[in-house]
Design a protein around this motif. Structure first.
Motif, PDB file in Angstrom:
ATOM      1  N   PHE A   1     110.547 104.296  -4.646  1.00  0.00           N
ATOM      2  CA  PHE A   1     109.666 104.719  -3.561  1.00  0.00           C
ATOM      3  C   PHE A   1     108.291 105.121  -4.076  1.00  0.00           C
ATOM      4  CE2 PHE A   1     108.441 107.728  -0.059  1.00  0.00           C
ATOM      5  CZ  PHE A   1     108.315 106.754   0.920  1.00  0.00           C
ATOM      6  N   ALA A   2     108.226 105.652  -5.288  1.00  0.00           N
ATOM      7  CA  ALA A   2     106.934 106.049  -5.852  1.00  0.00           C
ATOM      8  C   ALA A   2     106.035 104.830  -6.041  1.00  0.00           C
ATOM      9  CB  ALA A   2     107.140 106.772  -7.183  1.00  0.00           C
ATOM     10  N   ARG A   3     106.592 103.729  -6.553  1.00  0.00           N
ATOM     11  CA  ARG A   3     105.814 102.491  -6.721  1.00  0.00           C
ATOM     12  C   ARG A   3     105.382 101.962  -5.361  1.00  0.00           C
ATOM     13  NH1 ARG A   3     108.185  97.510 -10.180  1.00  0.00           N
ATOM     14  NH2 ARG A   3     106.715  98.216 -11.762  1.00  0.00           N
ATOM     15  N   TRP A   4     106.312 101.944  -4.414  1.00  0.00           N
ATOM     16  CA  TRP A   4     106.023 101.477  -3.056  1.00  0.00           C
ATOM     17  C   TRP A   4     104.860 102.265  -2.444  1.00  0.00           C
ATOM     18  CZ3 TRP A   4     107.949  97.769   0.374  1.00  0.00           C
ATOM     19  CH2 TRP A   4     107.667  97.971   1.729  1.00  0.00           C
ATOM     20  N   LYS A   5     104.935 103.589  -2.511  1.00  0.00           N
ATOM     21  CA  LYS A   5     103.914 104.446  -1.907  1.00  0.00           C
ATOM     22  C   LYS A   5     102.567 104.304  -2.613  1.00  0.00           C
ATOM     23  CE  LYS A   5     103.895 107.064   0.897  1.00  0.00           C
ATOM     24  NZ  LYS A   5     103.431 106.883   2.291  1.00  0.00           N
ATOM     25  N   ALA A   6     102.596 104.134  -3.918  1.00  0.00           N
ATOM     26  CA  ALA A   6     101.340 103.986  -4.652  1.00  0.00           C
ATOM     27  C   ALA A   6     100.590 102.740  -4.195  1.00  0.00           C
ATOM     28  CB  ALA A   6     101.609 103.930  -6.150  1.00  0.00           C
ATOM     29  N   VAL A   7     101.311 101.642  -4.022  1.00  0.00           N
ATOM     30  CA  VAL A   7     100.693 100.399  -3.565  1.00  0.00           C
ATOM     31  C   VAL A   7     100.190 100.542  -2.132  1.00  0.00           C
ATOM     32  CG1 VAL A   7     101.117  97.966  -3.030  1.00  0.00           C
ATOM     33  CG2 VAL A   7     102.021  98.951  -5.147  1.00  0.00           C
ATOM     34  N   MET A   8     101.024 101.099  -1.260  1.00  0.00           N
ATOM     35  CA  MET A   8     100.644 101.248   0.143  1.00  0.00           C
ATOM     36  C   MET A   8      99.450 102.190   0.307  1.00  0.00           C
ATOM     37  SD  MET A   8     102.564  99.301   1.949  1.00  0.00           S
ATOM     38  CE  MET A   8     104.042  98.319   1.611  1.00  0.00           C
ATOM     39  N   SER A   9      99.378 103.242  -0.513  1.00  0.00           N
ATOM     40  CA  SER A   9      98.337 104.250  -0.331  1.00  0.00           C
ATOM     41  C   SER A   9      96.940 103.676  -0.529  1.00  0.00           C
ATOM     42  CB  SER A   9      98.565 105.426  -1.281  1.00  0.00           C
ATOM     43  OG  SER A   9      98.324 105.055  -2.629  1.00  0.00           O
ATOM     44  N   ILE A  10      96.806 102.736  -1.445  1.00  0.00           N
ATOM     45  CA  ILE A  10      95.504 102.100  -1.675  1.00  0.00           C
ATOM     46  C   ILE A  10      95.318 100.894  -0.754  1.00  0.00           C
ATOM     47  CG2 ILE A  10      94.063 100.866  -3.318  1.00  0.00           C
ATOM     48  CD1 ILE A  10      94.177 103.761  -3.971  1.00  0.00           C
ATOM     49  N   ASN A  11      96.260  99.952  -0.831  1.00  0.00           N
ATOM     50  CA  ASN A  11      96.075  98.668  -0.160  1.00  0.00           C
ATOM     51  C   ASN A  11      96.047  98.779   1.356  1.00  0.00           C
ATOM     52  OD1 ASN A  11      96.312  97.889  -2.796  1.00  0.00           O
ATOM     53  ND2 ASN A  11      98.015  96.478  -2.492  1.00  0.00           N
ATOM     54  N   LEU A  12      96.913  99.599   1.908  1.00  0.00           N
ATOM     55  CA  LEU A  12      97.002  99.715   3.366  1.00  0.00           C
ATOM     56  C   LEU A  12      96.356 100.995   3.881  1.00  0.00           C
ATOM     57  CD1 LEU A  12      97.969  98.713   6.101  1.00  0.00           C
ATOM     58  CD2 LEU A  12     100.220  99.704   5.599  1.00  0.00           C
ATOM     59  N   ASP A  13      96.799 102.144   3.366  1.00  0.00           N
ATOM     60  CA  ASP A  13      96.259 103.411   3.868  1.00  0.00           C
ATOM     61  C   ASP A  13      94.757 103.506   3.650  1.00  0.00           C
ATOM     62  OD1 ASP A  13      98.921 103.928   4.339  1.00  0.00           O
ATOM     63  OD2 ASP A  13      99.139 105.411   2.734  1.00  0.00           O
ATOM     64  N   GLY A  14      94.300 103.133   2.456  1.00  0.00           N
ATOM     65  CA  GLY A  14      92.877 103.206   2.155  1.00  0.00           C
ATOM     66  C   GLY A  14      92.048 102.308   3.057  1.00  0.00           C
ATOM     67  N   THR A  15      92.561 101.125   3.332  1.00  0.00           N
ATOM     68  CA  THR A  15      91.864 100.197   4.223  1.00  0.00           C
ATOM     69  C   THR A  15      91.775 100.772   5.639  1.00  0.00           C
ATOM     70  OG1 THR A  15      92.527  98.274   2.923  1.00  0.00           O
ATOM     71  CG2 THR A  15      91.952  97.870   5.224  1.00  0.00           C
ATOM     72  N   PHE A  16      92.862 101.345   6.113  1.00  0.00           N
ATOM     73  CA  PHE A  16      92.869 101.980   7.432  1.00  0.00           C
ATOM     74  C   PHE A  16      91.903 103.159   7.489  1.00  0.00           C
ATOM     75  CE2 PHE A  16      94.575 105.551   9.938  1.00  0.00           C
ATOM     76  CZ  PHE A  16      94.425 105.033  11.213  1.00  0.00           C
ATOM     77  N   LEU A  17      91.973 104.030   6.486  1.00  0.00           N
ATOM     78  CA  LEU A  17      91.151 105.236   6.481  1.00  0.00           C
ATOM     79  C   LEU A  17      89.659 104.910   6.436  1.00  0.00           C
ATOM     80  CD1 LEU A  17      93.293 107.352   4.003  1.00  0.00           C
ATOM     81  CD2 LEU A  17      92.946 107.865   6.432  1.00  0.00           C
ATOM     82  N   MET A  18      89.282 103.953   5.587  1.00  0.00           N
ATOM     83  CA  MET A  18      87.878 103.587   5.469  1.00  0.00           C
ATOM     84  C   MET A  18      87.368 102.953   6.758  1.00  0.00           C
ATOM     85  SD  MET A  18      86.436 104.572   2.710  1.00  0.00           S
ATOM     86  CE  MET A  18      84.964 103.597   2.990  1.00  0.00           C
ATOM     87  N   SER A  19      88.168 102.086   7.349  1.00  0.00           N
ATOM     88  CA  SER A  19      87.755 101.418   8.586  1.00  0.00           C
ATOM     89  C   SER A  19      87.586 102.422   9.714  1.00  0.00           C
ATOM     90  CB  SER A  19      88.789 100.357   8.980  1.00  0.00           C
ATOM     91  OG  SER A  19      88.930  99.382   7.965  1.00  0.00           O
ATOM     92  N   GLN A  20      88.526 103.341   9.818  1.00  0.00           N
ATOM     93  CA  GLN A  20      88.453 104.348  10.873  1.00  0.00           C
ATOM     94  C   GLN A  20      87.235 105.251  10.697  1.00  0.00           C
ATOM     95  OE1 GLN A  20      91.513 107.556  11.146  1.00  0.00           O
ATOM     96  NE2 GLN A  20      91.993 106.580  13.111  1.00  0.00           N
ATOM     97  N   ALA A  21      86.981 105.661   9.462  1.00  0.00           N
ATOM     98  CA  ALA A  21      85.836 106.536   9.192  1.00  0.00           C
ATOM     99  C   ALA A  21      84.511 105.833   9.458  1.00  0.00           C
ATOM    100  CB  ALA A  21      85.889 107.031   7.746  1.00  0.00           C
ATOM    101  N   ALA A  22      84.476 104.516   9.269  1.00  0.00           N
ATOM    102  CA  ALA A  22      83.225 103.762   9.422  1.00  0.00           C
ATOM    103  C   ALA A  22      82.987 103.265  10.838  1.00  0.00           C
ATOM    104  CB  ALA A  22      83.227 102.560   8.478  1.00  0.00           C
TER     105      ALA A  22
END
Length: 251
Positions: free
Chosen positions: A95-116
């Protein structure tokens, strides 16, 4: 002067995209979590703002947007390029590997788009998310990476559907194998040959070739293009599943 915000801008496709924006007369906010590499890459460039942030941290995305607006006054395009590629078999993906990948690739993309979003409403700007051929077709060792990129593809369509009424366009570029320093360092000759055999154009793509699609989608020439998923992959998506050279191995 138009302004682009590029994440993962210190190297690779992000740096190539930054340089292409600059060549077109844009200014660029360069975001990366590797501060040393970011400073080195930005040092020789004009009209850039290096921002050392981690897009996976929810509180940092608004700071990135605020600093970009304070410096340049507007944001006309957001290129969500930052990502990590941590490959491994399903049974070894904890789960740690899974979350690390998701946190950048998906979460980061969502967060940046929402903030912008508010800034992009003001300019009727563009979002370009970087997916992957691995988000379009399953392959070995990519359960976390491929799933994250498939989610980015759907996120793009959601953005296009919901933000279009504000004049914001959202598209996704899905690179195939790209001749980066990292890829060439870990790909054996057997893997290189196998990719060449599987790709109709019989070669890897270049960072500049991917960047040219990204900058096109942010340009006025793509003013009626939104909700699209464009594979810049030499035709790789059209050919079979997986590579024999990768089966049963971990890279």
């Amino acid at each position: 002067m138009k302004t682009a915000l590029v994440t993962g801008a210190a190297r690779g496709i992000g740096l190539a995209t930054t340089k292409q924006f600059l060549a077109k007369g844009w200014s660029v906010a360069m975001v990366d979590w590797d501060g040393d590499e970011l400073a080195l890459s930005a040092k020789s460039l004009d009209n850039v703002l290096p921002l050392n942030y981690d897009i996976s941290q929810p509180e940092q995305a608004p700071k990135i947007i605020a600093e970009t607006l304070a410096h340049f006054g507007q944001i006309d395009a957001l290129a969500n390029n930052a990502g990590i590629a941590d490959f491994g078999p399903i049974e070894e993906t904890d789960f740690a590997r899974w979350k690390a990948v998701m946190s950048i690739n998906l979460d980061g993309t969502f967060l940046m788009s929402q903030a912008a979003t508010d800034a992009l409403k003001a300019t009727k700007g563009a979002i370009v998310n970087i997916g992957s051929i691995s988000g379009l077709r399953a392959s070995t060792l990519r359960v976390a990476y491929g799933t994250s990129k498939a989610a980015v593809i759907h996120l793009t369509k959601q953005q296009a559907a919901e933000l279009g009424e504000f004049g914001i366009r959202a598209n996704c570029v899905c690179p195939g194998p790209v001749r980066t320093k990292l890829a060439m360092a870990v790909h054996t000759q057997e893997i290189i040959d196998a990719y060449h055999d599987a790709i109709p154009l019989n070669r890897y793509g270049s960072e500049d070739e991917i960047a040219s699609v990204i900058t096109f989608l942010c340009s006025p020439e793509a003013s009626y293009v939104t909700g699209q998923v464009i594979a810049s992959d030499g035709g790789f998506e059209s050919t079979g599943v997986g590579l024999p050279a990768l089966r049963g191995k971990q890279y």
